[in-house]
Design a protein around this motif. Structure first.
Motif, short mmCIF file in Angstrom:
data_model
loop_
_atom_site.label_atom_id
_atom_site.label_comp_id
_atom_site.label_asym_id
_atom_site.label_seq_id
_atom_site.Cartn_x
_atom_site.Cartn_y
_atom_site.Cartn_z
N MET A 1 0.84 -1.27 0.08
CA MET A 1 0.13 0.04 -0.20
C MET A 1 1.08 1.16 0.08
SD MET A 1 -3.32 0.25 2.42
CE MET A 1 -3.66 -1.58 2.36
N PRO A 2 1.25 1.79 -1.24
CA PRO A 2 2.26 2.93 -1.22
C PRO A 2 1.66 4.16 -0.46
CG PRO A 2 1.92 1.97 -3.25
CD PRO A 2 0.75 1.43 -2.46
N ILE A 3 2.46 4.94 0.03
CA ILE A 3 1.85 6.31 0.52
C ILE A 3 2.78 7.30 0.18
CG2 ILE A 3 0.88 5.18 2.91
CD1 ILE A 3 3.61 6.24 3.81
N LYS A 49 4.08 20.47 14.43
CA LYS A 49 4.48 19.25 13.58
C LYS A 49 3.43 18.89 12.94
CE LYS A 49 6.95 15.01 14.33
NZ LYS A 49 7.60 14.23 15.52
N TYR A 50 2.04 18.80 13.36
CA TYR A 50 0.87 17.97 12.95
C TYR A 50 -0.05 19.21 12.71
CZ TYR A 50 3.27 14.18 14.92
OH TYR A 50 4.20 13.32 15.39
N ASP A 51 -0.74 19.15 11.53
CA ASP A 51 -1.92 20.38 11.24
C ASP A 51 -2.99 19.81 11.71
OD1 ASP A 51 -3.48 22.23 10.13
OD2 ASP A 51 -3.37 21.57 8.16
N GLU A 52 -3.32 19.81 13.31
CA GLU A 52 -4.64 19.29 13.75
C GLU A 52 -4.87 20.44 15.03
OE1 GLU A 52 -3.10 14.47 13.31
OE2 GLU A 52 -2.84 15.43 15.23
#
Lengths: 77, 577
Positions: A1-3, A49-52
């Motif tokens: 499953m490439p990402i 670091k995370y767009d959340e």
């Protein structure tokens, strides 16, 4: 499953000149309810670091050196 | 059999899960009840700034203050707002303890607005009674709670996500399995009683903006407790009575009719006309809001532009420093000034929340769930329309009762096989080298919720939605996390996945319409008191299936007159001929 990785403009901006994370300050990182602020290994400063983001502002309010700015996430503006 | 070395075990007498509003109060109350007991407060974020009130709260929405209202008045109001389906005893317990809790918080240093005579400055927002008490300096409430935790020497553990509850041989709650969200370490916490205060399930639906974290609720409140309770075999109730809120469009924060209403602000349609009689949140009010949005008179706006300058400044001070302080920044970005422009409103994505609605893990007037030794308070539990003050009141009740339950009990024997299997399941996304990112899985679940499960509810649509969700069960084995943070999100996504299915199953079970928009079921448009004047309890049966059953409504402690029963039925402003 490439990402694949996609880039994202993040709402929380930290002024590296004002940030004192290298002196051990972790205030913004500690108070973030979503745990999205981390130390940038390259600069030693805090960064998003995370767009959340809930744009809730403890990181900005509690920062002892006014280094943090919370912008409204682009999708909501 | 002993646990493998990579699993740490900690023992505490009383475990409180969730350090937002109800949790700190429960932990302090447990210590007050049993000063020598060990009490742990487990928090997914950091108790200094966690939960729905991380930046404070601008007022009490449900203060029952002598001289302004009685507990009986309040129970009547909530009974009517909730279409009669509620545990009145639970609401009465809240109402009787409401004023005592205000006095306690006042003594702790929480400032409530007072009038020139020094009395609490109560405001009318509800349809019948007067229950709103402003807290213009409410931004410091988390600091005050934190001080109390320190003073009572509560053990605080931040950055742990509770994922599964543990039960002993007799079916009593005896702890939980948790994940350190920074190190991905599994920690088992063994306890003699457990209080869950995990907040609303606020990440089930997708906000109109499409931004996963632009939710009405604090997005860390994603339904961890709802899923944990369900998986442990507890009953949940009223899940078909969704929470849907009026809000500022795109910003998704509360429009704060409770702040602006007493000062002269109101909800208006595109012509600037008032169309609802009362801004107190009820399903009936939301139905009128929805009809106005969809019926050609929308968009709907918060209207303040007729108010005096000093009133606008007062509103700005409260709304831009408290609860959701970034809203001033949001308005600035769009050039919206309350003085000159109405503010566009919308309705929120769906959620489960006892704070504003009635959905959650079933709890009674003692805060007990259907699992012995497991208590629940706040937005996660089922006492309706609780808001912040209800979270404090039931937090205190749960903490006290959990301390009593723990007395004289021993720690349970750990089920090593179950715990190691859970460890493997929880950590699996990090063992893979590629797969489905948690954000994609979560987006898909929430998009299906919006497409198929939002009201107006239609059997055929909900059926498709549920089948599509069940098909996603196969995707869980492909979830992929690159670090501990993404692993946290992977586990949250699975809790959201459980909640989404619960929304579908509970909604399809109740074959009538009730609570205005919250359960507007197109295939069954009428309220049917003969068959459905009851609670709907959702639980996992012995075959592991998600099923529902009816629960009779306990006898009322306050009877309603026939003339009162329909007070919330006529919400629309009547036009003069």
């Amino acid at each position: 499953m490439p990402i694949a990785s996609q880039i994202s403009m993040v709402p929380v901006v930290i002024d590296d000149d004002k940030c004192i994370a290298e002196k051990g300050c972790r205030t913004c990182i500690d108070v973030c309810p979503l745990d999205v602020l981390w130390i940038n290994e390259e600069t030693g400063k805090a960064h998003m670091k995370y767009d959340e983001c809930w744009y809730c502002m403890p990181c900005e309010t509690d920062c002892p050196t006014d280094a943090v700015t919370v912008n409204i996430p682009y999708l909501l503006r | 059999m002993t646990l493998p070395d990579d699993i740490t075990v900690k023992d505490v007498d009383i475990l409180v899960i969730g350090g937002g509003t109800a949790g700190p109060m429960a932990a302090v109350a447990a210590k007050e009840k049993s000063p020598n007991a060990s009490v742990m407060l487990l928090e997914k974020a950091n108790v200094k700034r966690s939960g729905a009130i991380s930046m404070g709260m601008d007022g009490l929405n449900n203060a029952v203050v002598p001289g302004h209202s009685t507990p009986e008045d309040y129970v009547k109001e909530i009974t009517i707002a909730n279409d009669g389906v509620l545990l009145q005893k639970g609401v009465m317990t809240y109402a009787e303890n409401s004023f005592k809790m205000i006095q306690k918080l006042d003594a702790w240093g929480v400032y409530f607005q007072k009038d020139e005579t020094g009395e609490y400055d109560m405001k009318k927002v509800h349809h019948l009674g007067t229950y709103v008490l402003p807290m213009p300096e409410g931004h410091n409430i988390k600091k005050i709670l934190y001080r109390r935790l320190r003073r009572h020497r509560v053990t605080v553990e931040n950055r742990y996500q509770a994922i599964r509850l543990l039960k002993d041989d007799e079916g009593n709650a005896c702890g939980c399995i948790s994940l350190n969200t920074r190190t991905a370490e599994i920690v088992v916490i063994r306890a003699k009683s457990v209080v869950m205060c995990t907040g609303a399930a606020g990440r089930i639906g997708l906000p109109a903006s499409g931004y996963l974290y632009g939710t009405y609720e604090n997005p860390s409140n994603c339904g961890d407790g709802h899923s944990m309770a369900y998986q442990a075999g507890a009953e949940l109730t009223g899940l078909e009575c969704y929470q849907i809120n009026p809000l500022l469009k795109d910003y998704n924060g509360p429009a704060c009719a409770y702040v602006t209403g007493p000062l002269g602000g109101y909800t208006a349609n595109s012509k600037g006309d008032r169309f609802i009689e009362c801004d107190y949140w009820s399903g009936q009010m939301m139905m009128e809001f929805y009809n106005e949005l969809q019926g050609g008179n929308g968009p709907v706006f918060l209207k303040l532009d007729h108010l005096a300058e000093e009133t606008i400044q007062e509103i700005e001070h409260v709304l831009h420093t408290n609860e959701r302080p970034s809203r001033g920044r949001f308005h600035d970005g769009r050039g919206v000034d309350y003085r000159t422009k109405m503010v566009e409103m919308h309705i929120s994505e769906i959620g489960f929340c006892a704070g504003h609605s009635a959905s959650g893990v079933w709890t009674n007037e003692k805060g007990e769930t259907t699992i012995p030794g497991l208590y629940g308070a706040g937005d996660m539990a089922s006492i309706p329309h609780s808001y912040m003050l209800g979270a404090f009141v039931f937090g205190e009740i749960c903490g006290t009762n959990a301390a009593e339950f723990a007395e004289g009990r021993d720690f349970a024997e750990l089920d090593v096989a179950y715990i190691t299997a859970e460890r493997d399941r929880i950590l699996a996304p990090m063992k893979r080298t590629d797969g489905i990112p948690p954000s994609q899985f979560e987006y898909k679940v929430r998009r299906l919720v919006n497409d198929y499960l939002q009201p107006p509810k239609v059997t055929k649509k909900m059926d498709i939605g549920l089948q599509r969700l069940i098909a996603m069960e196969d995707d869980i084995q492909h979830l992929y996390a690159r670090d501990a943070h993404e692993l946290l999100r992977a586990n949250e996504a699975q809790h959201i996945f459980d909640c989404a299915q619960m929304a579908a199953v509970a909604s399809m079970y109740r074959q009538e319409s009730r609570w205005g928009l919250y359960h507007h079921y197109v295939d069954h448009p009428e309220t049917n008191n003969e068959d459905w004047f009851c609670h709907v309890q959702l639980y996992k049966n012995e075959s592991g299936e998600m099923v529902c059953k009816k629960r009779a409504i306990d006898p009322y402690v306050v009877e309603l007159d026939d003339s009162e029963k329909n007070a919330y039925a006529q919400m629309r402003v009547q036009q003069a001929d």
